[in-house]
Design a protein around this motif. Structure first.
Motif, PDB file in Angstrom:
ATOM      1  N   GLY A  52      -8.124  26.235  36.821  1.00  0.00           N
ATOM      2  CA  GLY A  52      -7.674  26.260  38.198  1.00  0.00           C
ATOM      3  C   GLY A  52      -8.611  25.437  39.074  1.00  0.00           C
ATOM      4  O   GLY A  52      -9.728  25.092  38.667  1.00  0.00           O
ATOM      5  N   THR A  77      -3.749  20.386  41.692  1.00  0.00           N
ATOM      6  CA  THR A  77      -3.468  21.480  40.766  1.00  0.00           C
ATOM      7  C   THR A  77      -2.097  21.347  40.126  1.00  0.00           C
ATOM      8  O   THR A  77      -1.218  20.666  40.660  1.00  0.00           O
ATOM      9  CB  THR A  77      -3.551  22.832  41.510  1.00  0.00           C
ATOM     10  OG1 THR A  77      -3.334  23.894  40.591  1.00  0.00           O
ATOM     11  CG2 THR A  77      -2.516  22.915  42.628  1.00  0.00           C
ATOM     12  N   SER A  99      -0.525  24.198  39.651  1.00  0.00           N
ATOM     13  CA  SER A  99       0.000  25.528  39.984  1.00  0.00           C
ATOM     14  C   SER A  99       1.188  25.494  40.938  1.00  0.00           C
ATOM     15  O   SER A  99       1.991  26.434  40.931  1.00  0.00           O
ATOM     16  CB  SER A  99      -1.103  26.386  40.612  1.00  0.00           C
ATOM     17  OG  SER A  99      -2.112  26.668  39.684  1.00  0.00           O
ATOM     18  N   LYS A 100       1.323  24.474  41.752  1.00  0.00           N
ATOM     19  CA  LYS A 100       2.310  24.501  42.830  1.00  0.00           C
ATOM     20  C   LYS A 100       3.565  23.707  42.458  1.00  0.00           C
ATOM     21  O   LYS A 100       4.518  24.262  41.929  1.00  0.00           O
ATOM     22  CB  LYS A 100       1.684  23.968  44.117  1.00  0.00           C
ATOM     23  CG  LYS A 100       0.352  24.622  44.487  1.00  0.00           C
ATOM     24  CD  LYS A 100       0.452  26.125  44.677  1.00  0.00           C
ATOM     25  CE  LYS A 100      -0.897  26.715  45.053  1.00  0.00           C
ATOM     26  NZ  LYS A 100      -0.862  28.181  45.179  1.00  0.00           N
ATOM     27  N   ALA A 113       1.455  27.754  37.491  1.00  0.00           N
ATOM     28  CA  ALA A 113       0.321  28.560  37.942  1.00  0.00           C
ATOM     29  C   ALA A 113      -0.245  29.411  36.815  1.00  0.00           C
ATOM     30  O   ALA A 113      -1.443  29.715  36.787  1.00  0.00           O
ATOM     31  CB  ALA A 113       0.743  29.451  39.110  1.00  0.00           C
ATOM     32  N   GLY A 114       0.608  29.803  35.865  1.00  0.00           N
ATOM     33  CA  GLY A 114       0.178  30.675  34.787  1.00  0.00           C
ATOM     34  C   GLY A 114      -0.778  30.064  33.793  1.00  0.00           C
ATOM     35  O   GLY A 114      -1.474  30.791  33.074  1.00  0.00           O
ATOM     36  N   ARG A 155      -3.273  27.988  34.685  1.00  0.00           N
ATOM     37  CA  ARG A 155      -4.556  27.821  35.364  1.00  0.00           C
ATOM     38  C   ARG A 155      -5.195  26.473  35.050  1.00  0.00           C
ATOM     39  O   ARG A 155      -6.217  26.397  34.354  1.00  0.00           O
ATOM     40  CB  ARG A 155      -5.530  28.961  35.010  1.00  0.00           C
ATOM     41  CG  ARG A 155      -5.010  30.362  35.244  1.00  0.00           C
ATOM     42  CD  ARG A 155      -4.503  30.586  36.664  1.00  0.00           C
ATOM     43  NE  ARG A 155      -5.536  30.340  37.657  1.00  0.00           N
ATOM     44  CZ  ARG A 155      -5.375  29.550  38.710  1.00  0.00           C
ATOM     45  NH1 ARG A 155      -4.226  28.912  38.916  1.00  0.00           N
ATOM     46  NH2 ARG A 155      -6.346  29.386  39.563  1.00  0.00           N
ATOM     47  N   GLY A 164      -6.548  23.090  37.051  1.00  0.00           N
ATOM     48  CA  GLY A 164      -6.849  22.344  38.260  1.00  0.00           C
ATOM     49  C   GLY A 164      -7.467  21.005  37.932  1.00  0.00           C
ATOM     50  O   GLY A 164      -8.019  20.807  36.838  1.00  0.00           O
ATOM     51  N   THR A 166      -3.342  25.623  27.067  1.00  0.00           N
ATOM     52  CA  THR A 166      -3.212  24.992  28.380  1.00  0.00           C
ATOM     53  C   THR A 166      -3.107  23.478  28.237  1.00  0.00           C
ATOM     54  O   THR A 166      -2.256  22.839  28.878  1.00  0.00           O
ATOM     55  CB  THR A 166      -4.408  25.369  29.268  1.00  0.00           C
ATOM     56  OG1 THR A 166      -4.315  26.750  29.604  1.00  0.00           O
ATOM     57  CG2 THR A 166      -4.419  24.552  30.556  1.00  0.00           C
TER      58      THR A 166
END
Length: 343
Positions: free
Chosen positions: A74, A201, A203-204, A209-210, A212, A214, A239
């Motif tokens: 993240g 990121t 995440s958006k 978002a799950g 993580r 960044g 990831t």
């Protein structure tokens, strides 16, 4: 401009942990160097500690060289690292511009680093003279969120350029919501300002978002410091795989869903502005809308009772009377508007 004078002396002297996967970079048939379980599970090997394949795909997307990319657990990991790299506990401090993202303050508090707050102007822009007046030789980091959370507006690029020029520390521009904005990313300024760090990121807009994940974009010198201080395997294999697959196969889906969200944002802005108890719908470049209304606490509870959860920002500096509403799927936005129209 070298940033070494801003770095904590112990970080400059730090000898980073050397993992097995960072020491050997070639190809081989038998790996007996990392004390891994040798039986294949698909995840029995340690991941690439520097995520080169994923960084190459991000480089192609963002137009930033791979040596200027850091990947973190993240954006919060990058925020935490920058505080620990540049700020001496109980001596240095960061500058934040409320109302803004809360993790800048939390990361500083955890590191026992001071925080100086300089309020945004009533139109949610940085007060450049006030920021520079508040800074001294111990002001190591300035955090700017653009588009800003919780207000949604973008910060004028000339303000950012001015602060990168005049602020004597590191300027961190958090662009978590940049995909929703028509404004240019500050990554275009990296070549001009070696004291600039830009955060983004998955995440958006990417809807992940799950996992993580960044991103930090900065000079190679700063990226080397991040890699020096981070845990050796901070981005797990799952990831890396999921993000790489998305970049290689799902960019059309990303663009389609982004288009839907932008259309829905415009629809919500117009509909919310037409409600009799709404005083102001603030301009937004994010995937959320800040709305000022007559009875924010009562409206928040009314929506909770209806099974619809928004964020109450009534007690936040400069946001009195406001709720922050994330742009949802069309049917979720329908439910929100129906509930508000019946209030």
């Amino acid at each position: 401009m070298s940033i070494n004078h801003l770095v904590r002396p112990n970080i400059l002297k730090l000898v980073p942990y050397s993992s097995a996967r960072s020491e050997f970079k070639g190809k081989a048939e038998v790996f007996l160097d990392a004390n891994e379980n040798p039986f294949e599970t698909g995840l029995n090997r340690y991941p690439d500690p520097l995520q080169w394949k994923l960084k190459a795909a991000i480089s192609n997307l963002k137009g930033v060289p791979v040596e200027q990319i850091f990947l973190g657990n993240g954006s919060d990991e990058a925020i935490d690292l920058v505080v620990r790299i540049f700020c001496e506990p109980r001596q240095d401090h960061i500058l934040i511009l409320p109302p803004t993202y809360g993790m800048y303050q939390v990361s500083a508090d955890i590191a026992d680093v001071g925080v100086r707050s300089v309020s945004l102007t009533p139109d949610f822009q940085p007060d450049v003279p006030a920021i520079l007046a508040a800074a001294d030789e111990h002001s190591k980091i300035l955090f700017i969120c653009s588009p800003n959370n919780p207000t949604g507006n973008s910060v004028d690029l000339e303000h950012i350029r001015s602060l990168c020029t005049q602020f004597k520390g590191v300027v961190v521009v958090d662009e978590a919501y940049i995909d929703f904005s028509k404004e240019a990313s500050c990554t275009t300024l990296l070549a001009e300002f070696p004291n600039l760090i830009v955060l983004q990121t998955f995440s958006k807009a990417w809807g992940m978002a799950g996992i993580r994940l960044g991103m930090a974009f900065a000079s190679p010198e700063i990226i080397q410091l991040f890699n020096k201080v981070k845990p050796p395997y901070n981005i797990n294999q799952l990831t890396q795989q999921i993000a790489l697959e998305a970049l290689e196969t799902s960019q059309d889906d990303y663009k389609k869903l982004l288009s839907i969200l932008l259309t829905e944002r415009e629809r919500l802005e117009k509909a919310l502005a037409g409600l009799k108890f709404v005083q102001q719908v603030y301009p937004t470049d994010a995937n959320f809308i800040l709305v000022k209304m007559d009875d924010p606490n009562g409206t928040y509870q009314y929506l909770v009772d209806a099974g619809i959860i928004v964020r109450n920002r009534n007690s936040v500096h400069l946001c009195a009377g406001s709720l922050r509403i994330t742009v949802g799927r069309p049917e979720e936005n329908d439910a929100l508007l129906t509930a508000l129209e019946q209030k």
